[in-house]
Motif scaffolding. Structure first.
Motif, short mmCIF file in Angstrom:
data_model
loop_
_atom_site.label_atom_id
_atom_site.label_comp_id
_atom_site.label_asym_id
_atom_site.label_seq_id
_atom_site.Cartn_x
_atom_site.Cartn_y
_atom_site.Cartn_z
N MET A 34 0.84 -1.21 0.00
CA MET A 34 0.00 0.00 0.00
C MET A 34 0.87 1.25 0.00
SD MET A 34 -2.95 -1.00 2.65
CE MET A 34 -3.47 -2.68 2.75
N LEU A 78 0.17 -9.22 -5.57
CA LEU A 78 -0.71 -9.86 -4.60
C LEU A 78 -0.78 -11.36 -4.84
CD1 LEU A 78 -3.54 -7.25 -4.20
CD2 LEU A 78 -1.79 -7.86 -2.59
N PHE A 85 2.33 -16.89 1.04
CA PHE A 85 1.63 -17.18 2.29
C PHE A 85 1.27 -18.66 2.38
CE2 PHE A 85 -2.02 -17.26 5.14
CZ PHE A 85 -1.54 -16.50 6.18
N VAL B 23 -2.37 5.75 6.66
CA VAL B 23 -2.09 4.47 5.99
C VAL B 23 -0.79 3.90 6.52
CG1 VAL B 23 -1.49 3.41 3.79
CG2 VAL B 23 -3.31 5.07 3.88
N PRO B 32 -4.13 -4.33 8.68
CA PRO B 32 -4.02 -3.91 7.28
C PRO B 32 -5.34 -3.41 6.71
CG PRO B 32 -3.26 -6.17 7.56
CD PRO B 32 -3.78 -5.74 8.87
N SER B 35 -5.52 0.27 7.16
CA SER B 35 -4.64 0.93 6.20
C SER B 35 -5.31 1.00 4.83
CB SER B 35 -3.33 0.17 6.09
OG SER B 35 -2.58 0.30 7.24
N ALA B 36 -5.95 -0.10 4.41
CA ALA B 36 -6.60 -0.11 3.10
C ALA B 36 -7.71 0.92 3.03
CB ALA B 36 -7.13 -1.50 2.79
N LEU B 39 -6.31 4.23 2.66
CA LEU B 39 -5.79 4.38 1.30
C LEU B 39 -6.91 4.81 0.35
CD1 LEU B 39 -3.28 4.15 -0.38
CD2 LEU B 39 -3.80 1.79 -0.80
N VAL B 65 -10.36 2.85 -11.00
CA VAL B 65 -9.32 1.81 -11.00
C VAL B 65 -8.75 1.61 -9.60
CG1 VAL B 65 -7.06 1.21 -11.88
CG2 VAL B 65 -8.74 2.13 -13.40
N TYR B 66 -8.37 2.72 -8.92
CA TYR B 66 -7.74 2.55 -7.61
C TYR B 66 -8.76 2.22 -6.53
CZ TYR B 66 -2.91 3.63 -8.45
OH TYR B 66 -1.61 3.57 -8.85
N VAL B 70 -8.30 -1.78 -7.30
CA VAL B 70 -7.08 -2.14 -6.58
C VAL B 70 -7.36 -2.39 -5.10
CG1 VAL B 70 -4.86 -1.23 -5.88
CG2 VAL B 70 -5.55 -1.03 -8.22
N LEU B 73 -9.13 -5.58 -4.51
CA LEU B 73 -8.16 -6.67 -4.60
C LEU B 73 -7.38 -6.80 -3.29
CD1 LEU B 73 -7.56 -8.44 -7.01
CD2 LEU B 73 -5.62 -7.03 -7.52
N PHE B 74 -6.95 -5.66 -2.75
CA PHE B 74 -6.23 -5.68 -1.47
C PHE B 74 -7.09 -6.31 -0.38
CE2 PHE B 74 -3.04 -2.47 -2.80
CZ PHE B 74 -1.95 -3.08 -2.27
N VAL B 77 -7.44 -10.05 -0.68
CA VAL B 77 -6.24 -10.78 -0.27
C VAL B 77 -6.11 -10.76 1.25
CG1 VAL B 77 -3.74 -10.75 -0.36
CG2 VAL B 77 -5.05 -10.52 -2.42
N ILE B 78 -6.43 -9.61 1.88
CA ILE B 78 -6.34 -9.54 3.34
C ILE B 78 -7.28 -10.56 3.97
CG2 ILE B 78 -6.83 -8.09 5.32
CD1 ILE B 78 -5.94 -5.71 3.62
N LEU B 80 -8.49 -13.27 2.50
CA LEU B 80 -8.06 -14.61 2.12
C LEU B 80 -6.95 -15.10 3.04
CD1 LEU B 80 -8.72 -16.49 -0.30
CD2 LEU B 80 -6.67 -15.63 -1.36
N LEU B 81 -6.04 -14.19 3.41
CA LEU B 81 -4.89 -14.61 4.20
C LEU B 81 -5.23 -14.73 5.67
CD1 LEU B 81 -1.91 -12.62 2.70
CD2 LEU B 81 -2.88 -14.77 2.02
N LEU B 83 -5.00 -12.55 8.25
CA LEU B 83 -3.79 -12.15 8.97
C LEU B 83 -4.10 -11.83 10.41
CD1 LEU B 83 -2.23 -9.76 6.35
CD2 LEU B 83 -1.41 -11.99 7.01
#
Lengths: 101, 170
Positions: A34, A78, A85, B23, B32, B35-36, B39, B65-66, B70, B73-74, B77-78, B80-81, B83
């Motif tokens: 980020m 990603l 991971f 962020v 995270p 932070s996203a 952002l 787009v952002y 984007v 997508l972030f 993934v966060i 999915l993981l 964390l």
């Protein structure tokens, strides 16, 4: 005081430095990503303000390409993080030291 | 009494910098997801700055787009993981000193460059509109080849992502 090129460049500069601080100091790979986005955005802001104050649209075309490349870069990055991971069960940079001597 | 666009500039610039700082270093949360979210706010206020610079098309692209693609997508993934909260680890002295030196060096270069910026002509005398029409004319007349190359780049990125996210890479 009239807002000029300097003001926009100062905002861009501070945003870039914030992103750099994030890349250096944070330990989570996602947050580092980020911060990278923040740095790219700072460059975009500088290009758009140069474009406006120089009466030239080429800077905005460049920003268009930067946004496209950044989107591609984020998707690949990603995917790499997800693959990493799965192997290591961690997204901290301090756990990813297998290339250290 | 400053003009209205100037007030808007200060509002958007302050929003951009404050959200950008949150962020990178949020004193209340190390997650995270926070932070996203900040952002997103940074990017939207930056789109406001783009509008002030008459880059209307880029402001729209920035948000779509952002903030649209984007960040989603972030967040995917966060989630999915799954964390855990980033715990506060001991900061190494060498890393701290190196970071401060590099940030200070880059800032000093920037300040030097900023001091040499000349006061440019007032853009209002010869306005330049970054709307979809003029940008599209330039993009498809002068920049047709880079445009096609970028589309190939997107295809390559797509293939790479599909390959990378396959479960067993042999």
């Amino acid at each position: 005081m009239q807002v000029g090129l300097q003001h926009y460049l100062a905002v861009s500069m501070l945003l870039f430095s914030l992103g750099l601080i994030g890349v250096i100091s944070r330990r989570n790979v996602l947050v580092i990503y980020m911060s990278l986005e923040l740095m790219l955005n700072a460059a975009n802001l500088a290009l758009v303000s140069f474009s406006w104050f120089n009466h030239n649209l080429d800077g905005q075309i460049l920003v268009f390409f930067i946004i496209t490349v950044a989107a591609a870069e984020v998707s690949v990055g990603l995917a790499l993080i997800v693959a990493l991971f799965r192997k290591r069960r961690s997204a901290h940079v301090e756990d990813l030291t297998s290339m250290k001597l | 009494m400053p003009a209205f666009p100037d007030i808007l500039f200060y509002v958007f610039a302050a929003l951009t910098l404050i959200c950008g700082a949150l962020v990178v270093a949020n004193p209340f949360s190390r997650s995270p997801v926070t932070s996203a979210m900040f952002l997103v706010l940074t990017i939207i206020s930056m789109a406001g700055l783009f509008v002030l610079l008459h880059a209307f098309f880029l402001a729209a692209v920035q948000i779509i787009v952002y903030a649209g693609a984007v960040i989603v997508l972030f967040l995917f993934v966060i989630m999915l993981l799954d964390l855990k909260e980033e715990e506060r680890r001991k900061i190494k002295l060498l890393g701290l000193v190196g970071g401060l030196i590099s940030v200070g060096a880059i800032l000093s270069i920037f300040f030097k460059a900023l001091a040499t910026v000349k006061a440019t002509a007032d853009p209002a005398t010869k306005p330049l509109e970054g709307d979809t029409h003029s940008l599209g004319m330039l993009l498809f007349n002068h920049y047709a080849l880079p445009f096609e190359v970028v589309s190939v780049l997107l295809l390559v990125a797509m293939i790479g992502v599909i390959l990378l996210s396959k479960r067993n890479l042999e």
